[in-house]
Design an enzyme around this catalytic site. Structure first.
Site, mmCIF file in Angstrom:
data_model
loop_
_atom_site.group_PDB
_atom_site.id
_atom_site.type_symbol
_atom_site.label_atom_id
_atom_site.label_comp_id
_atom_site.label_asym_id
_atom_site.label_seq_id
_atom_site.Cartn_x
_atom_site.Cartn_y
_atom_site.Cartn_z
ATOM 1 N N ARG A 186 -9.002 5.109 4.665
ATOM 2 C CA ARG A 186 -8.897 6.176 3.667
ATOM 3 C C ARG A 186 -9.236 5.618 2.285
ATOM 4 O O ARG A 186 -8.475 4.837 1.717
ATOM 5 C CB ARG A 186 -7.492 6.780 3.641
ATOM 6 N N ASP A 472 5.619 7.096 -0.791
ATOM 7 C CA ASP A 472 4.330 6.702 -1.342
ATOM 8 C C ASP A 472 4.042 7.570 -2.557
ATOM 9 O O ASP A 472 4.921 8.271 -3.054
ATOM 10 C CB ASP A 472 3.217 6.763 -0.289
#
EC number: 2.3.3.9
Length: 571
Positions: A186, A472
């Site tokens: 990603r 996160d």
């Protein structure tokens, strides 16, 4: 919002090799302003940088236009408009087209694990028993120069099968098993610059650096070892419109032509993690139809995006973040429509993240947490999802068991769970106001998590275990924008029965008290050495800003950019 121009700081990086000082060998128009390292120079070769620079030059104006369209859309929402389906692309939504067939190499994606591109993490994730490891340059990574470059070294070694790690504290050597997860990568979102690499006098686009360096060094070996003749495979974050998917499609085709591989070799899953994108799912798949392997419910960022999209709508305030789960009508509708859309187009519909982490010192609490994970995964597989995400290897057996027991030995549910009932979901379903209450504990948790995450991020950790959950950037963003929203509209904390309204005085007291709690929890020594005070200042400023910043990490990025006077050399 921090713009590219923020990073246009002149610096003298050009050195001749005849001076006796080594620097990166760069093509014309490229400057490296990060620290020189011999290992990094094997990634930042002249040819690799030429490939990245060519991508930047071909697509930078398209990217700038797409970002300008985002700003215009935000202005419309701030002036009272609501996102919705585009009448101009109705023909795409109602058409009978399908995406390219899912490659056999990634037909089975029952459980995927995610994490940063840190060396030990890469090995453990590939060995975890998951079907896919999404190696993350985005929300789970603090994008310091060291983290990014070491990440590329780690992924190169992983694709080559040579990656090892010696944990000196445990005197243990980690290496890959014979059978490993499939690797997806990603890159960062379109909005993030890479301020350590300048191309033609401006910072490079972060995602083109991430994609370009990884593709350049790994496409050939990946296709031999993991892709069964296809690949590499990617996850694409933070899109808001199909025009952004079109740019990615053109980047992929450009890379395939450069490498001399067939069109459609590169495959990608798009995260639907912004509210505008849920109305563009068919269009996004259409743009990527030769390169798509599906969509994913990026549900934490989706909640963040709901608040951000409706920042000027006081009638759409969220309850405590712990109450905004998949039982909320707008969240369930989003998931169901994603499944219907993906299966209609012949690709995977991936479920959301299980953020729990094992509670090793409390067996009973750990079993309660695991049961919550099982229930969430059972809901996903019965709804029709083809796989799901886990943040920790300890969750993979439970997730795998649920999906395996409910998928009748099939690798996915693309053809067996079409979900025609979801075809009637409306804009109102996708925008329904979430229900619940707001509490003082919700305000405190937002503040405590936001400050601790930022403190970790600014010291190099982008994925942080807090209160038995893996936090996160997405969950930190929920904390920030919810605090901002509650402050802006002076909301009443109606869940406590006290009628307290959120204002600057209350927030200031909460910040002070939560900082004292953080110090008690982490210990005086760690608190003193960490960047908690700096993080508190930044988080508080963003929560109380008159205008909501688009992304927390854009502002925080200034704290981790480190220029070195000797970076580039040209022969």
């Amino acid at each position: 919002m921090v713009s590219f121009e923020t990073f246009l700081t002149p610096t003298n990086t050009v050195q001749k090799k005849s001076s006796g000082i080594m620097g990166y060998d760069v093509p014309e128009g490229v400057d490296i302003r990060g620290r020189y390292d011999p290992e990094f120079s094997k990634i930042l070769t002249r040819d690799a940088l030429t490939f990245v620079a060519d991508l930047q030059r071909e697509f930078r104006n398209h990217i700038k236009y797409a970002m300008e369209c985002r700003r215009e859309a935000k202005m419309r929402y701030n002036n009272g408009s609501l996102p919705g389906f585009d009448p101009a692309t109705k023909y795409i939504r109602e058409g009978e087209w399908v995406c390219a067939p899912v490659p056999h190499a990634v037909a089975d994606r029952r459980v995927e694990i995610t994490g940063p591109v840190e060396r030990k993490m890469v090995i453990n994730a590939l060995n975890s028993g998951a079907k896919v490891f999404m190696a993350d340059f985005e929300d789970a990574l603090s994008p310091s120069w060291e983290n990014l470059m070491r990440g590329h070294v780690n992924l190169r070694d992983a694709v080559n099968g040579t990656i090892t790690f010696h944990d000196q504290a445990r005197n243990k050597v980690y290496k890959l098993n014979d059978e490993i997860a499939k690797l997806f990568v990603r890159p960062r979102g379109w909005h993030l610059p890479e301020a350590h690499i300048f191309i033609d006098g401006e910072p490079a686009t972060g995602c083109l650096v991430d994609f370009g360096l990884y593709f350049f060094h790994n496409y050939a070996n990946f296709r031999k070892t993991q892709g069964q003749g296809l690949g590499p495979f990617f996850y694409l974050p933070k899109m808001e419109h199909s025009r952004e998917a079109r740019i990615w499609n053109n980047v992929f085709e450009r890379a395939e032509r450069w490498a001399g591989i067939e069109k459609g070799s590169i495959r990608a899953t798009v995260l639907i993690e912004t509210l505008p994108a849920v109305f563009q799912m068919n269009e996004i798949l259409y743009e990527l139809r030769d390169h798509s392997v599906g969509l994913n419910c990026g549900r934490w960022d989706y909640i963040f995006s709901y608040v951000k999209t409706f920042q000027a709508h006081p009638d759409r305030l969220l309850p405590d973040r712990v109450q905004v789960g998949m039982a909320q009508h707008f969240m369930r509708s989003y998931s169901d429509l994603l499944i219907h859309t993906c299966h209609k187009r012949g690709v995977h519909a991936m479920g959301g993240m299980a953020a729990q982490i094992p509670i090793r010192d409390d067996r009973a609490a750990n079993e309660v947490a695991l049961e919550l994970v099982r229930k969430d995964k059972l809901r996903e597989v019965k709804a029709g999802h083809d796989g799901t995400w886990a943040a920790h290897p300890g969750l993979i057996p439970a997730c795998m068991e649920v999906f395996t027991n409910n998928m009748a030995n099939a690798p996915n549910q693309i053809h067996s769970m079409k979900r025609p009932d979801a075809s009637v979901l409306t804009e109102e379903d996708l925008l329904q106001r979430p229900r619940g209450v707001r509490t003082m504990e919700g305000l405190r948790l937002n503040t405590r998590v936001g400050i601790q995450y930022l403190a970790a991020w600014m010291t190099g950790a982008g994925s942080v275990p807090l209160y038995n959950l893996m936090e996160d950037a997405a969950t930190a963003e929920i904390s920030r924008v919810q605090n901002w929203q509650w402050l802006k509209y002076g909301v009443e904390l109606d869940g406590d029965g006290l009628g307290v309204k959120v204002n600057l005085e209350l927030f200031g007291r909460v910040v002070e008290e939560e900082m004292a709690r953080i110090e008690r929890e982490v210990g005086k020594e760690k608190f003193k050495k960490g960047m908690y005070k700096e993080a508190c200042k930044l988080f508080t400023r963003q929560c109380t800003a008159p205008v909501l910043d688009d992304f927390l990490t854009l502002d925080a990025y200034n704290n981790i950019v480190m220029y070195h006077p000797i970076g580039s050399s040209r022969l």
